[in-house]
Design a protein around this motif. Structure first.
Motif, PDB file in Angstrom:
ATOM      1  N   LEU A 293       0.818  -1.214   0.000  1.00  0.00           N
ATOM      2  CA  LEU A 293       0.000   0.000   0.000  1.00  0.00           C
ATOM      3  C   LEU A 293       0.852   1.265   0.000  1.00  0.00           C
ATOM      4  N   GLY A 294       1.918   1.254   0.795  1.00  0.00           N
ATOM      5  CA  GLY A 294       2.729   2.454   0.945  1.00  0.00           C
ATOM      6  C   GLY A 294       4.164   2.101   1.251  1.00  0.00           C
ATOM      7  N   ALA A 295       5.025   3.116   1.202  1.00  0.00           N
ATOM      8  CA  ALA A 295       6.437   2.934   1.525  1.00  0.00           C
ATOM      9  C   ALA A 295       6.921   4.144   2.312  1.00  0.00           C
ATOM     10  N   ILE A 296       7.668   3.887   3.389  1.00  0.00           N
ATOM     11  CA  ILE A 296       8.228   4.958   4.216  1.00  0.00           C
ATOM     12  C   ILE A 296       9.668   5.219   3.775  1.00  0.00           C
ATOM     13  N   LEU A 297       9.962   6.483   3.491  1.00  0.00           N
ATOM     14  CA  LEU A 297      11.261   6.879   2.960  1.00  0.00           C
ATOM     15  C   LEU A 297      12.046   7.683   3.989  1.00  0.00           C
ATOM     16  N   PHE A 298      13.356   7.602   3.898  1.00  0.00           N
ATOM     17  CA  PHE A 298      14.249   8.487   4.623  1.00  0.00           C
ATOM     18  C   PHE A 298      14.353   9.795   3.826  1.00  0.00           C
ATOM     19  N   GLU A 299      14.631  10.917   4.517  1.00  0.00           N
ATOM     20  CA  GLU A 299      14.662  12.220   3.852  1.00  0.00           C
ATOM     21  C   GLU A 299      15.623  12.239   2.661  1.00  0.00           C
ATOM     22  N   ASN A 300      16.781  11.614   2.821  1.00  0.00           N
ATOM     23  CA  ASN A 300      17.757  11.579   1.733  1.00  0.00           C
ATOM     24  C   ASN A 300      17.201  10.854   0.512  1.00  0.00           C
ATOM     25  N   THR A 301      16.391   9.822   0.759  1.00  0.00           N
ATOM     26  CA  THR A 301      15.760   9.078  -0.340  1.00  0.00           C
ATOM     27  C   THR A 301      14.710   9.934  -1.031  1.00  0.00           C
ATOM     28  N   MET A 302      13.943  10.707  -0.246  1.00  0.00           N
ATOM     29  CA  MET A 302      12.942  11.611  -0.817  1.00  0.00           C
ATOM     30  C   MET A 302      13.581  12.608  -1.782  1.00  0.00           C
ATOM     31  N   ASP A 303      14.793  13.049  -1.440  1.00  0.00           N
ATOM     32  CA  ASP A 303      15.462  14.074  -2.237  1.00  0.00           C
ATOM     33  C   ASP A 303      16.176  13.510  -3.464  1.00  0.00           C
ATOM     34  N   ARG A 304      16.277  12.198  -3.562  1.00  0.00           N
ATOM     35  CA  ARG A 304      16.938  11.569  -4.709  1.00  0.00           C
ATOM     36  C   ARG A 304      15.896  11.096  -5.724  1.00  0.00           C
ATOM     37  N   THR A 305      16.386  10.661  -6.880  1.00  0.00           N
ATOM     38  CA  THR A 305      15.481  10.284  -7.962  1.00  0.00           C
ATOM     39  C   THR A 305      15.619   8.805  -8.319  1.00  0.00           C
ATOM     40  N   ILE A 306      14.552   8.291  -8.907  1.00  0.00           N
ATOM     41  CA  ILE A 306      14.538   6.959  -9.515  1.00  0.00           C
ATOM     42  C   ILE A 306      14.019   7.136 -10.944  1.00  0.00           C
ATOM     43  N   GLU A 307      14.824   6.741 -11.900  1.00  0.00           N
ATOM     44  CA  GLU A 307      14.469   6.909 -13.322  1.00  0.00           C
ATOM     45  C   GLU A 307      14.021   8.340 -13.617  1.00  0.00           C
ATOM     46  N   ASP A 308      14.822   9.299 -13.115  1.00  0.00           N
ATOM     47  CA  ASP A 308      14.653  10.731 -13.392  1.00  0.00           C
ATOM     48  C   ASP A 308      13.393  11.345 -12.764  1.00  0.00           C
ATOM     49  N   ARG A 309      12.796  10.645 -11.797  1.00  0.00           N
ATOM     50  CA  ARG A 309      11.677  11.209 -11.040  1.00  0.00           C
ATOM     51  C   ARG A 309      12.005  11.142  -9.555  1.00  0.00           C
ATOM     52  N   PHE A 310      11.562  12.155  -8.802  1.00  0.00           N
ATOM     53  CA  PHE A 310      11.768  12.072  -7.366  1.00  0.00           C
ATOM     54  C   PHE A 310      11.101  10.805  -6.847  1.00  0.00           C
ATOM     55  N   THR A 311      11.689  10.226  -5.817  1.00  0.00           N
ATOM     56  CA  THR A 311      11.281   8.892  -5.358  1.00  0.00           C
ATOM     57  C   THR A 311       9.786   8.800  -5.066  1.00  0.00           C
ATOM     58  N   ALA A 312       9.228   9.810  -4.384  1.00  0.00           N
ATOM     59  CA  ALA A 312       7.803   9.769  -4.051  1.00  0.00           C
ATOM     60  C   ALA A 312       6.939   9.758  -5.301  1.00  0.00           C
ATOM     61  N   ASP A 313       7.330  10.555  -6.312  1.00  0.00           N
ATOM     62  CA  ASP A 313       6.564  10.583  -7.566  1.00  0.00           C
ATOM     63  C   ASP A 313       6.672   9.252  -8.298  1.00  0.00           C
ATOM     64  N   TYR A 314       7.867   8.657  -8.295  1.00  0.00           N
ATOM     65  CA  TYR A 314       8.020   7.345  -8.936  1.00  0.00           C
ATOM     66  C   TYR A 314       7.123   6.316  -8.240  1.00  0.00           C
ATOM     67  N   LEU A 315       7.128   6.324  -6.900  1.00  0.00           N
ATOM     68  CA  LEU A 315       6.320   5.357  -6.156  1.00  0.00           C
ATOM     69  C   LEU A 315       4.844   5.462  -6.536  1.00  0.00           C
ATOM     70  N   TRP A 316       4.313   6.684  -6.545  1.00  0.00           N
ATOM     71  CA  TRP A 316       2.881   6.835  -6.780  1.00  0.00           C
ATOM     72  C   TRP A 316       2.530   6.752  -8.268  1.00  0.00           C
ATOM     73  N   ASP A 317       3.265   7.471  -9.107  1.00  0.00           N
ATOM     74  CA  ASP A 317       2.906   7.536 -10.526  1.00  0.00           C
ATOM     75  C   ASP A 317       3.186   6.227 -11.259  1.00  0.00           C
ATOM     76  N   GLU A 318       4.293   5.575 -10.908  1.00  0.00           N
ATOM     77  CA  GLU A 318       4.700   4.367 -11.626  1.00  0.00           C
ATOM     78  C   GLU A 318       4.188   3.100 -10.954  1.00  0.00           C
ATOM     79  N   LYS A 319       4.141   3.118  -9.608  1.00  0.00           N
ATOM     80  CA  LYS A 319       3.819   1.896  -8.865  1.00  0.00           C
ATOM     81  C   LYS A 319       2.452   1.916  -8.178  1.00  0.00           C
ATOM     82  N   GLY A 320       1.861   3.088  -7.999  1.00  0.00           N
ATOM     83  CA  GLY A 320       0.596   3.167  -7.260  1.00  0.00           C
ATOM     84  C   GLY A 320       0.766   2.917  -5.769  1.00  0.00           C
ATOM     85  N   ILE A 321       1.949   3.223  -5.252  1.00  0.00           N
ATOM     86  CA  ILE A 321       2.281   3.004  -3.841  1.00  0.00           C
ATOM     87  C   ILE A 321       2.418   4.359  -3.153  1.00  0.00           C
TER      88      ILE A 321
END
Length: 295
Positions: A69-97
């Motif tokens: 359903l969800g994922a808890i991130l560390f602040e440093n992870t929030m500020d980094r990217t996955i596949e050129d998207r910020f981690t939170a956006d990748y989680l929700w837009d790509e994974k629905g998490i």
């Protein structure tokens, strides 16, 4: 607040993945993953290594919204990217998490049988940045070592005081007063904690919604009153040091309680595994934790 995310957390089947190891716990997490301290020479390189690990987990096909359903991130992870998207956006837009953020700065020293939260430096700025990065909610962990009434009262009061500040930013706080699984009076601590949580929940405004992250209880179904409280979106359980199999077995006996595991989720994953080995190991973990969460 994102209504789709709110509905997913409140009514969805699955569990919350805890990927929020911070500065103090990162070396241990990396070592368990098969990366020792010789692989990095400073803090930034260490966080790069752990982001590579988290990216491998998050991008794996096993890390799927069918189970998570969800994922808890560390602040440093929030500020980094996955596949050129910020981690939170990748989680929700790509994974629905749904993305959450760990906001605490660690634990104060032991006093009155508990470890309170250290003062959170720049909390308002952190909450503004969380909103800007499309975070849904936050998490903060304090620890109960003994069934000390004064200490437990202090922990719950502090958690709710900060929780109300988080709510004012439109974010959902995960209130996490962990009871140490090795405490000799764990069941008594849980009894005191539940009473105080119910008392503070009753003092929230009518529309306020929080989540609770609690240790797997000594008595099965002990958190039913909290799970049914109208202010509580979900009650999630931390693994607290239990191995995955034992954590799942305990969780499965508690109706309505879902997992928010960290070490138990990443158990068996190593940097040295092939993609297939890694994905298969993660898939087994995800499916077993999911099964325990929906039982």
């Amino acid at each position: 607040m994102n209504t789709k995310q709110l509905n997913r957390i409140q009514t969805g089947k699955g569990f919350i993945a805890a990927l929020d190891q911070s500065g103090g716990s990162t070396p241990k997490a990396l070592l368990q993953y098969g990366i020792d301290e010789s692989a990095y020479s400073n803090e930034d390189e260490m966080f790069t290594r752990v982001h590579e690990m988290r990216t491998r987990i998050i991008t794996s096909p096993a890390f799927d919204s069918e189970y998570i359903l969800g994922a808890i991130l560390f602040e440093n992870t929030m500020d980094r990217t996955i596949e050129d998207r910020f981690t939170a956006d990748y989680l929700w837009d790509e994974k629905g998490i749904v993305p959450f953020l760990k906001i605490d700065d660690g634990l104060a020293g032991l006093e009155n049988g508990v470890q309170l939260l250290k003062p959170i430096a720049g909390l308002e700025n952190r909450l503004e940045r969380a909103n800007a990065k499309n975070i849904f909610g936050t998490k903060m962990r304090s620890v109960i070592k003994e069934a000390n009434v004064t200490g437990i009262e202090q922990i719950v009061a502090q958690q709710f005081e900060i929780g109300k500040r988080i709510l004012s930013y439109g974010l959902v706080p995960i209130i996490e007063p962990e009871v140490d699984i090795h405490s000799p009076d764990k069941a008594k601590s849980e009894e005191l904690l539940k009473d105080m949580l119910l008392e503070h929940l009753s003092g929230l405004s009518q529309d306020a919604k929080v989540m609770l992250k609690l240790s797997l209880p000594s008595i099965d179904d002990f958190y039913v009153e909290l799970i049914n409280d109208p202010h509580v979106l979900r009650v999630v359980a931390l693994s607290g040091g239990y191995e995955q199999r034992e954590a799942n077995e305990k969780l499965s006996r508690n109706r309505g309680l879902i997992a928010s595991f960290s070490r138990a989720l990443s158990e068996g994953l190593t940097a040295q595994q092939t993609k297939q080995q890694f994905d298969d190991t993660l898939s087994r973990s995800v499916r077993s934790i999911y099964a325990a969460s929906i039982s």
